[in-house]
Design a protein around this motif. Sequence first.
Motif, PDB file in Angstrom:
ATOM      1  N   THR A  49       0.828  -1.212   0.000  1.00 49.47           N
ATOM      2  CA  THR A  49       0.000   0.000   0.000  1.00 49.47           C
ATOM      3  C   THR A  49       0.858   1.256   0.000  1.00 49.47           C
ATOM      4  N   VAL A  50       1.943   1.215   0.750  1.00 46.86           N
ATOM      5  CA  VAL A  50       2.836   2.380   0.819  1.00 46.86           C
ATOM      6  C   VAL A  50       3.432   2.682  -0.549  1.00 46.86           C
ATOM      7  N   THR A  51       3.835   1.634  -1.257  1.00 46.07           N
ATOM      8  CA  THR A  51       4.417   1.817  -2.587  1.00 46.07           C
ATOM      9  C   THR A  51       3.391   2.390  -3.556  1.00 46.07           C
ATOM     10  N   VAL A  52       2.159   1.887  -3.487  1.00 46.80           N
ATOM     11  CA  VAL A  52       1.096   2.380  -4.368  1.00 46.80           C
ATOM     12  C   VAL A  52       0.823   3.852  -4.106  1.00 46.80           C
ATOM     13  N   ILE A  53       0.691   4.213  -2.825  1.00 46.61           N
ATOM     14  CA  ILE A  53       0.404   5.606  -2.470  1.00 46.61           C
ATOM     15  C   ILE A  53       1.552   6.518  -2.902  1.00 46.61           C
ATOM     16  N   ALA A  54       2.793   6.074  -2.651  1.00 43.55           N
ATOM     17  CA  ALA A  54       3.953   6.882  -3.020  1.00 43.55           C
ATOM     18  C   ALA A  54       4.033   7.077  -4.532  1.00 43.55           C
ATOM     19  N   THR A  55       3.740   6.019  -5.276  1.00 46.05           N
ATOM     20  CA  THR A  55       3.800   6.105  -6.737  1.00 46.05           C
ATOM     21  C   THR A  55       2.716   7.017  -7.279  1.00 46.05           C
ATOM     22  N   LEU A  56       1.499   6.853  -6.796  1.00 43.23           N
ATOM     23  CA  LEU A  56       0.405   7.707  -7.260  1.00 43.23           C
ATOM     24  C   LEU A  56       0.655   9.165  -6.901  1.00 43.23           C
ATOM     25  N   SER A  57       1.236   9.394  -5.730  1.00 41.54           N
ATOM     26  CA  SER A  57       1.577  10.765  -5.335  1.00 41.54           C
ATOM     27  C   SER A  57       2.608  11.355  -6.294  1.00 41.54           C
ATOM     28  N   ALA A  58       3.591  10.533  -6.680  1.00 44.77           N
ATOM     29  CA  ALA A  58       4.612  10.989  -7.634  1.00 44.77           C
ATOM     30  C   ALA A  58       3.983  11.320  -8.984  1.00 44.77           C
ATOM     31  N   VAL A  59       3.013  10.504  -9.408  1.00 45.03           N
ATOM     32  CA  VAL A  59       2.325  10.753 -10.680  1.00 45.03           C
ATOM     33  C   VAL A  59       1.585  12.084 -10.636  1.00 45.03           C
ATOM     34  N   VAL A  60       0.876  12.325  -9.534  1.00 42.42           N
ATOM     35  CA  VAL A  60       0.123  13.573  -9.388  1.00 42.42           C
ATOM     36  C   VAL A  60       1.062  14.774  -9.400  1.00 42.42           C
ATOM     37  N   VAL A  61       2.179  14.658  -8.681  1.00 34.28           N
ATOM     38  CA  VAL A  61       3.149  15.760  -8.620  1.00 34.28           C
ATOM     39  C   VAL A  61       3.740  16.034 -10.001  1.00 34.28           C
ATOM     40  N   LEU A  62       4.134  14.974 -10.707  1.00 37.98           N
ATOM     41  CA  LEU A  62       4.719  15.143 -12.036  1.00 37.98           C
ATOM     42  C   LEU A  62       3.722  15.780 -13.011  1.00 37.98           C
ATOM     43  N   LEU A  63       2.478  15.303 -12.971  1.00 36.65           N
ATOM     44  CA  LEU A  63       1.459  15.871 -13.844  1.00 36.65           C
ATOM     45  C   LEU A  63       1.200  17.340 -13.509  1.00 36.65           C
ATOM     46  N   GLY A  64       1.171  17.640 -12.210  1.00 37.83           N
ATOM     47  CA  GLY A  64       0.940  19.022 -11.793  1.00 37.83           C
ATOM     48  C   GLY A  64       2.058  19.945 -12.229  1.00 37.83           C
ATOM     49  N   ILE A  65       3.298  19.542 -11.971  1.00 40.31           N
ATOM     50  CA  ILE A  65       4.447  20.363 -12.357  1.00 40.31           C
ATOM     51  C   ILE A  65       4.514  20.498 -13.874  1.00 40.31           C
ATOM     52  N   GLY A  66       4.293  19.380 -14.575  1.00 47.30           N
ATOM     53  CA  GLY A  66       4.344  19.423 -16.028  1.00 47.30           C
ATOM     54  C   GLY A  66       3.291  20.338 -16.618  1.00 47.30           C
ATOM     55  N   THR A  67       2.077  20.267 -16.091  1.00 54.26           N
ATOM     56  CA  THR A  67       0.989  21.115 -16.586  1.00 54.26           C
ATOM     57  C   THR A  67       1.286  22.591 -16.366  1.00 54.26           C
ATOM     58  N   LEU A  68       1.775  22.925 -15.165  1.00 50.48           N
ATOM     59  CA  LEU A  68       2.106  24.316 -14.868  1.00 50.48           C
ATOM     60  C   LEU A  68       3.233  24.828 -15.760  1.00 50.48           C
ATOM     61  N   TYR A  69       4.223  23.965 -15.993  1.00 48.37           N
ATOM     62  CA  TYR A  69       5.354  24.373 -16.822  1.00 48.37           C
ATOM     63  C   TYR A  69       4.930  24.600 -18.268  1.00 48.37           C
ATOM     64  N   ILE A  70       4.094  23.705 -18.797  1.00 51.62           N
ATOM     65  CA  ILE A  70       3.621  23.852 -20.172  1.00 51.62           C
ATOM     66  C   ILE A  70       2.787  25.121 -20.323  1.00 51.62           C
ATOM     67  N   ARG A  71       1.926  25.393 -19.340  1.00 51.27           N
ATOM     68  CA  ARG A  71       1.122  26.615 -19.389  1.00 51.27           C
ATOM     69  C   ARG A  71       2.016  27.851 -19.347  1.00 51.27           C
ATOM     70  N   HIS A  72       3.067  27.783 -18.530  1.00 50.01           N
ATOM     71  CA  HIS A  72       3.997  28.908 -18.442  1.00 50.01           C
ATOM     72  C   HIS A  72       4.681  29.157 -19.786  1.00 50.01           C
TER      73      HIS A  72
END
Length: 236
Positions: free
Chosen positions: A193-216
Motif C-alpha cells: 500500500t505504501v508503494t502504491v500511495i507513493a507512486t500515485l503521489s509521484a504521478v500527481v506531482v509530475l502531472l501538476g508540475i508538467g501542466t504548470l510548466y507547459i502553461r507557463h
Amino acid sequence: MIAALLLSFGVIFVAELGDKSQLMAMTYALRYRWWVVLLAITVATTAVHAVSVFFGHFLGLSIPTDVMSILAGLAMLVFGLWTIRGDHLDDDESTKAQRVGASVFFAVMSSFFLAELGDKTMLATITLSTNNDWLGVWIGSTIGMVAADALAIAVGSLLGRHLPERMIARGAATLFFGFAAWLLWEGLSGASTVTVIATLSAVVVLLGIGTLYIRHLRRSDATEAMSDDEVVRSAR
C-alpha cells in the motif's frame, strides 16, 4: 531478445518523432545528400545508444524488477509531458544544421552525437535497458531512431517542408502515456500500500508540475508573439 528489440524500436521511434534531432535531420537533408546524412546519424546513434545501454544495464542489475517498472513508468510519463511541451531548434543548432563544413559526414555525426547526449531518447534507452535484454534494446533503439530520422530525411529531401509538429507531438505524447500506464500497472501489481500511495503521489506531482510548466511556456510564447506584433506595428 526479440521482444526487447521490438519494444525498444517502438518506444524510441515514438520518442524521436518531433524531437530536436529529427528537425536537425530534416534540415540537413535540405542541403546535403540523404545517404550521407543517414549514415552519419546511424553511426552517432549506435555510439550514443551503446553508452546508454551500458549504463542502464549495469546500473539496473541490482534494482528489483517491480521498482524498475515503476521508475520506467514515471520516466515515460515525463517523456510524454516533455513531448507535449514541444521541441525546436535554437539558434546555435540551426547554425550547425545550415553550415557547410569540410566534411559533411563528420559534421552531421558530431552534431547528432552531442544533440543526443542527455536527450529523452537517450534517457528512454537507459530506462529500457535496465529491465530488458541489453542487446535487443541496443539494436531496437538504434533502428527505431534511425527509422524516425530517415522519415524526416525523406520529407526534407522530397517535400522540403516540416511535418506538422503539433499533431505529431500529441500523438507521441498519447503513446508515451500509454507506455507509462502499462509499466506502472506491471510495477504496482502486488505492491504494498505504501508503494502504491507513493507512486500515485509521484504521478500527481509530475502531472501538476508538467501542466504548470507547459502553461507557463505557452503564456511566454503568447507574450513574445504579442511583443513581435507590436514591433511590427511600430515599424509601420
